[in-house]
Write a protein that holds these residues in place. Sequence first.
Motif, PDB file in Angstrom:
ATOM      1  N   ASP A  19      18.007   8.392   7.843  1.00  0.00           N
ATOM      2  CA  ASP A  19      17.170   8.866   8.951  1.00  0.00           C
ATOM      3  C   ASP A  19      15.704   8.919   8.543  1.00  0.00           C
ATOM      4  O   ASP A  19      14.815   8.546   9.323  1.00  0.00           O
ATOM      5  CB  ASP A  19      17.638  10.260   9.396  1.00  0.00           C
ATOM      6  N   TRP A  20      15.428   9.385   7.328  1.00  0.00           N
ATOM      7  CA  TRP A  20      14.044   9.420   6.847  1.00  0.00           C
ATOM      8  C   TRP A  20      13.455   8.014   6.780  1.00  0.00           C
ATOM      9  O   TRP A  20      12.303   7.798   7.201  1.00  0.00           O
ATOM     10  CB  TRP A  20      14.007  10.068   5.463  1.00  0.00           C
ATOM     11  N   ALA A  21      14.219   7.061   6.254  1.00  0.00           N
ATOM     12  CA  ALA A  21      13.720   5.695   6.130  1.00  0.00           C
ATOM     13  C   ALA A  21      13.414   5.092   7.495  1.00  0.00           C
ATOM     14  O   ALA A  21      12.394   4.412   7.682  1.00  0.00           O
ATOM     15  CB  ALA A  21      14.731   4.832   5.376  1.00  0.00           C
ATOM     16  N   ARG A  22      14.268   5.347   8.465  1.00  0.00           N
ATOM     17  CA  ARG A  22      14.035   4.813   9.807  1.00  0.00           C
ATOM     18  C   ARG A  22      12.807   5.459  10.452  1.00  0.00           C
ATOM     19  O   ARG A  22      11.999   4.784  11.100  1.00  0.00           O
ATOM     20  CB  ARG A  22      15.264   5.051  10.681  1.00  0.00           C
ATOM     21  N   ALA A  23      12.655   6.757  10.273  1.00  0.00           N
ATOM     22  CA  ALA A  23      11.558   7.483  10.931  1.00  0.00           C
ATOM     23  C   ALA A  23      10.202   7.159  10.322  1.00  0.00           C
ATOM     24  O   ALA A  23       9.175   7.232  11.009  1.00  0.00           O
ATOM     25  CB  ALA A  23      11.818   8.991  10.859  1.00  0.00           C
ATOM     26  N   THR A  24      10.182   6.798   9.046  1.00  0.00           N
ATOM     27  CA  THR A  24       8.901   6.607   8.347  1.00  0.00           C
ATOM     28  C   THR A  24       8.623   5.152   7.988  1.00  0.00           C
ATOM     29  O   THR A  24       7.616   4.873   7.333  1.00  0.00           O
ATOM     30  CB  THR A  24       8.882   7.434   7.050  1.00  0.00           C
ATOM     31  N   ASP A  25       9.503   4.236   8.386  1.00  0.00           N
ATOM     32  CA  ASP A  25       9.395   2.832   7.974  1.00  0.00           C
ATOM     33  C   ASP A  25       9.464   2.725   6.450  1.00  0.00           C
ATOM     34  O   ASP A  25       8.804   1.892   5.835  1.00  0.00           O
ATOM     35  CB  ASP A  25       8.092   2.214   8.491  1.00  0.00           C
ATOM     36  N   GLY A  26      10.270   3.602   5.842  1.00  0.00           N
ATOM     37  CA  GLY A  26      10.419   3.635   4.390  1.00  0.00           C
ATOM     38  C   GLY A  26      11.605   2.813   3.917  1.00  0.00           C
ATOM     39  O   GLY A  26      12.350   2.228   4.712  1.00  0.00           O
ATOM     40  N   VAL A  85       7.539  14.975   1.019  1.00  0.00           N
ATOM     41  CA  VAL A  85       6.954  14.300  -0.145  1.00  0.00           C
ATOM     42  C   VAL A  85       5.759  13.481   0.311  1.00  0.00           C
ATOM     43  O   VAL A  85       5.898  12.496   1.048  1.00  0.00           O
ATOM     44  CB  VAL A  85       7.993  13.408  -0.845  1.00  0.00           C
ATOM     45  N   ARG A  86       4.579  13.855  -0.127  1.00  0.00           N
ATOM     46  CA  ARG A  86       3.341  13.225   0.318  1.00  0.00           C
ATOM     47  C   ARG A  86       3.247  11.778  -0.156  1.00  0.00           C
ATOM     48  O   ARG A  86       3.401  11.488  -1.326  1.00  0.00           O
ATOM     49  CB  ARG A  86       2.149  14.017  -0.211  1.00  0.00           C
ATOM     50  N   GLY A  87       3.026  10.871   0.780  1.00  0.00           N
ATOM     51  CA  GLY A  87       2.754   9.475   0.463  1.00  0.00           C
ATOM     52  C   GLY A  87       3.956   8.648   0.073  1.00  0.00           C
ATOM     53  O   GLY A  87       3.809   7.477  -0.301  1.00  0.00           O
ATOM     54  N   ALA A  88       5.165   9.190   0.145  1.00  0.00           N
ATOM     55  CA  ALA A  88       6.357   8.440  -0.280  1.00  0.00           C
ATOM     56  C   ALA A  88       6.684   7.357   0.734  1.00  0.00           C
ATOM     57  O   ALA A  88       6.881   7.641   1.921  1.00  0.00           O
ATOM     58  CB  ALA A  88       7.541   9.371  -0.462  1.00  0.00           C
ATOM     59  N   GLY A 105       1.544   1.370 -10.523  1.00  0.00           N
ATOM     60  CA  GLY A 105       0.523   2.127  -9.806  1.00  0.00           C
ATOM     61  C   GLY A 105       1.085   3.086  -8.775  1.00  0.00           C
ATOM     62  O   GLY A 105       0.359   3.526  -7.868  1.00  0.00           O
ATOM     63  N   LEU A 106       2.364   3.428  -8.895  1.00  0.00           N
ATOM     64  CA  LEU A 106       3.032   4.299  -7.930  1.00  0.00           C
ATOM     65  C   LEU A 106       3.295   5.676  -8.538  1.00  0.00           C
ATOM     66  O   LEU A 106       3.663   5.777  -9.708  1.00  0.00           O
ATOM     67  CB  LEU A 106       4.359   3.677  -7.489  1.00  0.00           C
ATOM     68  N   ARG A 107       3.112   6.717  -7.741  1.00  0.00           N
ATOM     69  CA  ARG A 107       3.510   8.050  -8.178  1.00  0.00           C
ATOM     70  C   ARG A 107       5.027   8.191  -8.048  1.00  0.00           C
ATOM     71  O   ARG A 107       5.658   7.517  -7.225  1.00  0.00           O
ATOM     72  CB  ARG A 107       2.818   9.120  -7.339  1.00  0.00           C
ATOM     73  N   THR A 108       5.633   9.086  -8.833  1.00  0.00           N
ATOM     74  CA  THR A 108       7.091   9.287  -8.804  1.00  0.00           C
ATOM     75  C   THR A 108       7.409  10.766  -8.650  1.00  0.00           C
ATOM     76  O   THR A 108       7.889  11.420  -9.580  1.00  0.00           O
ATOM     77  CB  THR A 108       7.752   8.733 -10.071  1.00  0.00           C
ATOM     78  N   PRO A 109       7.154  11.339  -7.474  1.00  0.00           N
ATOM     79  CA  PRO A 109       7.509  12.743  -7.256  1.00  0.00           C
ATOM     80  C   PRO A 109       9.017  12.937  -7.321  1.00  0.00           C
ATOM     81  O   PRO A 109       9.799  12.047  -6.962  1.00  0.00           O
ATOM     82  CB  PRO A 109       6.958  13.035  -5.857  1.00  0.00           C
ATOM     83  N   ARG A 118       0.804  -1.218   0.000  1.00  0.00           N
ATOM     84  CA  ARG A 118       0.000   0.000   0.000  1.00  0.00           C
ATOM     85  C   ARG A 118       0.839   1.272   0.000  1.00  0.00           C
ATOM     86  O   ARG A 118       0.399   2.331   0.465  1.00  0.00           O
ATOM     87  CB  ARG A 118      -0.989   0.015   1.181  1.00  0.00           C
ATOM     88  N   VAL A 119       2.064   1.160  -0.529  1.00  0.00           N
ATOM     89  CA  VAL A 119       2.858   2.364  -0.764  1.00  0.00           C
ATOM     90  C   VAL A 119       2.248   3.110  -1.949  1.00  0.00           C
ATOM     91  O   VAL A 119       1.865   2.497  -2.954  1.00  0.00           O
ATOM     92  CB  VAL A 119       4.332   2.000  -1.056  1.00  0.00           C
ATOM     93  N   ARG A 120       2.136   4.414  -1.841  1.00  0.00           N
ATOM     94  CA  ARG A 120       1.495   5.205  -2.892  1.00  0.00           C
ATOM     95  C   ARG A 120       2.496   5.887  -3.813  1.00  0.00           C
ATOM     96  O   ARG A 120       2.174   6.196  -4.957  1.00  0.00           O
ATOM     97  CB  ARG A 120       0.580   6.265  -2.272  1.00  0.00           C
ATOM     98  N   ALA A 121       3.704   6.148  -3.319  1.00  0.00           N
ATOM     99  CA  ALA A 121       4.655   6.910  -4.133  1.00  0.00           C
ATOM    100  C   ALA A 121       6.078   6.470  -3.825  1.00  0.00           C
ATOM    101  O   ALA A 121       6.401   6.095  -2.687  1.00  0.00           O
ATOM    102  CB  ALA A 121       4.502   8.411  -3.874  1.00  0.00           C
ATOM    103  N   VAL A 122       6.922   6.523  -4.858  1.00  0.00           N
ATOM    104  CA  VAL A 122       8.362   6.324  -4.714  1.00  0.00           C
ATOM    105  C   VAL A 122       9.034   7.599  -5.224  1.00  0.00           C
ATOM    106  O   VAL A 122       8.916   7.946  -6.404  1.00  0.00           O
ATOM    107  CB  VAL A 122       8.861   5.109  -5.525  1.00  0.00           C
ATOM    108  N   ALA A 123       9.690   8.321  -4.348  1.00  0.00           N
ATOM    109  CA  ALA A 123      10.390   9.536  -4.760  1.00  0.00           C
ATOM    110  C   ALA A 123      11.571   9.176  -5.646  1.00  0.00           C
ATOM    111  O   ALA A 123      12.238   8.159  -5.424  1.00  0.00           O
ATOM    112  CB  ALA A 123      10.853  10.315  -3.536  1.00  0.00           C
TER     113      ALA A 123
END
Length: 487
Positions: free
Chosen positions: A290-297, A260-263, A239-243, A217-222
């Motif tokens: 750090d972003w990946a750890r904080a957002t489970d990304g 970045v919304r929904g990344a 089906g993924l957005r690419t901001p 259910r990931v919506r976007a990949v930056a």
Amino acid sequence: MTDSWATTAPGEARAAPEDHRAAPDHHTVLGTDLHLELRGPGLRTGLMDALREAVRTGRLAPGARLPSSRSLAADLGVARNTVADAYAELVAEGWLTARQGSGTRVARRAAPRTPAPAAPRTRPARRRATYSLMPGAPDLAGFPRAQWLTAARRALTRAPHEAFGYGDPGGLAELRTVLADYLARARGVYAAPERVVVCSGFVHGLTLLGTVLRARRVRAVAVESYGLRQHRKVLTDAGLRTPALPLDGYGTRTGELAGVRGAGAVLLTPAHQFPTGVALHPDRRAAAVDWARATDGLILEDDYDGEFRYDRQPVGALQGLDPERVVYLGTASKSLAPGLRLGWMVLPEGLVAEVTAAKGEVDWASSALDQLTLAEFIASGAYDRHVRSMRLRYRRRRDQLVEALDGRPDLRVTGIAAGLHAVVELPAGTERSVIEAAAWQGLAVSGLARFRHEAAEPGPDALVVGYGTPPVSAWTGALDALCRALP
């Protein structure tokens, strides 16, 4: 009464009498297979029509040898005389030819003439590209054929029978084990064999990851604001957005990921950004983790040419900072050749089952022999030797490119000394005209604008010069053509 063996098609040697008490007919084993569907009022007519149609449609090419009348009769379940008579009549009509010792063959008839196309009224066409400096490809003439053949022979000799079955969807254990050792040693990757999944190249790996991310259910990949359009398409097809994340002289501005919304993931080329050629600054590497750890990304690391750094030791892979938050993707496309269709992913432990499930229950993608050969090629040290050799070749070419443009203040080679391409910045407003001028010189070269994300701000006018692409014999000519095309 004439014995059936005495009737031969023109050009066929007379056969010995058949012994009907012998073992089952073996001529179909010795003959040539030919698929024919007999239609029509009679066997001979149907056979002739089928042969004419096969010749007319090109399924039987001029000069192709037909089965002997005995062999074809056995295959079709008809009398040999029927085939011999059909052959004889088609020889008379000019469809076939027959000579003693050469058998019956399709006649080599001249192709019908076609009228010459009218001369165009437009201006003469540009020269067909004689040289290519398009980025993204290695010098294919440098492929180590002899060493690869040696590795293939050894691999084939040593391979267990089980290696040629359908295989584990993760790839053969032999290759995964060798890759884990090599990537840890050469790229600083934490790569236990059970975390390695072999794929048929980067796009294949990205396709599998897109499927898994969408299922999560990931919506976007930056993505980076400059990169390959094909990679963005793979993600959007899933089906993924690419901001787009902006770039500057320190690489991708990963600090902006939080906005970045929904990344749920980001695709990066940290060792050598494609195509701008900058390396991701250490602070921005840390910001991405750090972003990946904080957002489970997740961070998808494209290490497409990380082994080719010329001014210093290659920077280690980003994956080493957090193996549970980074998917490492590499291939043999730049180091060896894209035609091998061999790539690999090193996955976080929690992602392995999902990716292998997306790949399928068996490994459909990669040849077992090619996997075994690459494993042997790496384990024997031949891969390291080849990479070092090509590193020297590409470094010399980059140096020659920089030297050829030295003293021209309107031009500037940017990016780190690495990889198989360089960016040549041009005077503002000249990118399109320089590409046109290069085409008139018989040179194919790409502009930087080709790689810009649709939502990104325009960057400088520049060429992306793939100095790794030409074979050795064409490099000097390609460089000269580039210099003539530049303003």
